[in-house]
Design a protein around this motif. Structure first.
Motif, PDB file in Angstrom:
ATOM      1  N   VAL A   1       0.841  -1.195   0.000  1.00 56.09           N
ATOM      2  CA  VAL A   1       0.000   0.000   0.000  1.00 56.09           C
ATOM      3  C   VAL A   1       0.876   1.244   0.000  1.00 56.09           C
ATOM      4  CG1 VAL A   1      -1.789   1.282   1.246  1.00 56.09           C
ATOM      5  CG2 VAL A   1      -1.808  -1.229   1.255  1.00 56.09           C
ATOM      6  N   ARG A   2       0.518   2.164  -0.884  1.00 54.56           N
ATOM      7  CA  ARG A   2       1.171   3.478  -0.913  1.00 54.56           C
ATOM      8  C   ARG A   2       0.101   4.493  -0.532  1.00 54.56           C
ATOM      9  NH1 ARG A   2       2.239   8.458  -1.846  1.00 54.56           N
ATOM     10  NH2 ARG A   2       4.210   9.084  -2.787  1.00 54.56           N
ATOM     11  N   ASP A   3       0.198   5.004   0.694  1.00 54.20           N
ATOM     12  CA  ASP A   3      -0.729   6.023   1.164  1.00 54.20           C
ATOM     13  C   ASP A   3      -0.588   7.257   0.283  1.00 54.20           C
ATOM     14  OD1 ASP A   3      -2.600   7.312   2.778  1.00 54.20           O
ATOM     15  OD2 ASP A   3      -1.102   7.987   4.217  1.00 54.20           O
ATOM     16  N   CYS A   4      -1.714   7.858  -0.069  1.00 58.27           N
ATOM     17  CA  CYS A   4      -1.680   8.955  -1.030  1.00 58.27           C
ATOM     18  C   CYS A   4      -2.856   9.896  -0.804  1.00 58.27           C
ATOM     19  CB  CYS A   4      -1.773   8.349  -2.433  1.00 58.27           C
ATOM     20  SG  CYS A   4      -1.415   9.479  -3.760  1.00 58.27           S
ATOM     21  N   ARG A   5      -2.620  11.153  -1.097  1.00 61.07           N
ATOM     22  CA  ARG A   5      -3.736  12.117  -1.098  1.00 61.07           C
ATOM     23  C   ARG A   5      -4.633  11.761  -2.273  1.00 61.07           C
ATOM     24  NH1 ARG A   5       0.783  15.365  -0.394  1.00 61.07           N
ATOM     25  NH2 ARG A   5       0.919  16.364   1.633  1.00 61.07           N
TER      26      ARG A   5
END
Length: 189
Positions: free
Chosen positions: A58-62
């Motif tokens: 998972v790549r947390d992103c706005r």
């Protein structure tokens, strides 16, 4: 929106021959989403049910606002330059207003997705929401849950395939053994 859509269509970014095929049996999936949203839980529920062996990075992103486009582009780059080796990327966000989803109509983001060497699935909003990245992505899913279902193979399908392969291997082995037995018996007559 319509002007950009028309321009990108004319430039070939939506052409089906430019779409990358999703792997049939992925081992590792990249997920670009906000870790604070409910989308992540929905996707993990599908993966846990269908293919619990699958690794998800998972790549947390706005996922909305002024900074979202650059963050989304960086997230895609992160998967390309790292040694993570994901088989596909899902960009997922739940529903929202037209303004909330506007970052997914960016021309820069569209080109970033188009140039990706990793297949990208867009799962933005609800079924009725349509963004520019839906047209550029290699596959569009109507919802984040649907994206997970399209990317992740069903456990039952995998078990059936293994069972069929086992039957075929047993058949081929027995057939070969019987052929050699006939040859052996003919030599010893």
């Amino acid at each position: 929106f319509e002007a950009l859509k028309k321009d990108l269509l004319k430039k070939g970014l939506f052409e089906s021959q430019n779409k990358k095929e999703l792997p049939k049996y992925p081992k590792k999936i990249g997920l670009i989403t906000s870790v604070s949203g409910s989308v992540i839980k929905d996707i993990f529920d599908v993966i846990k049910r269908n293919s619990p062996y699958l690794e998800v990075v998972v790549r947390d992103c706005r996922m909305q606002g002024d900074e979202a486009v650059s963050d989304l582009m960086e997230a895609i780059d992160d998967f390309h330059v790292s040694n993570i080796d994901v088989d596909a990327i899902i960009i997922a966000r739940g529903g929202g207003s037209l303004e909330d989803l506007w970052c997914f109509n960016s021309e820069k983001l569209a080109y970033k997705i188009y140039e990706s060497t990793i297949p990208i699935v867009s799962a933005i909003g609800h079924e009725t929401d349509t963004t520019i990245i839906d047209f550029v992505s290699d596959l569009r899913a109507s919802t984040p849950t649907a994206a997970a279902e399209k990317v992740v193979p069903l456990r039952s399908d995998l078990l059936l395939k293994i069972s069929n392969m086992e039957k075929r291997l047993t058949y081929l082995t027995n057939n070969k053994f019987n052929s050699y037995k006939i040859i052996y018996d003919n030599i010893n007559k």
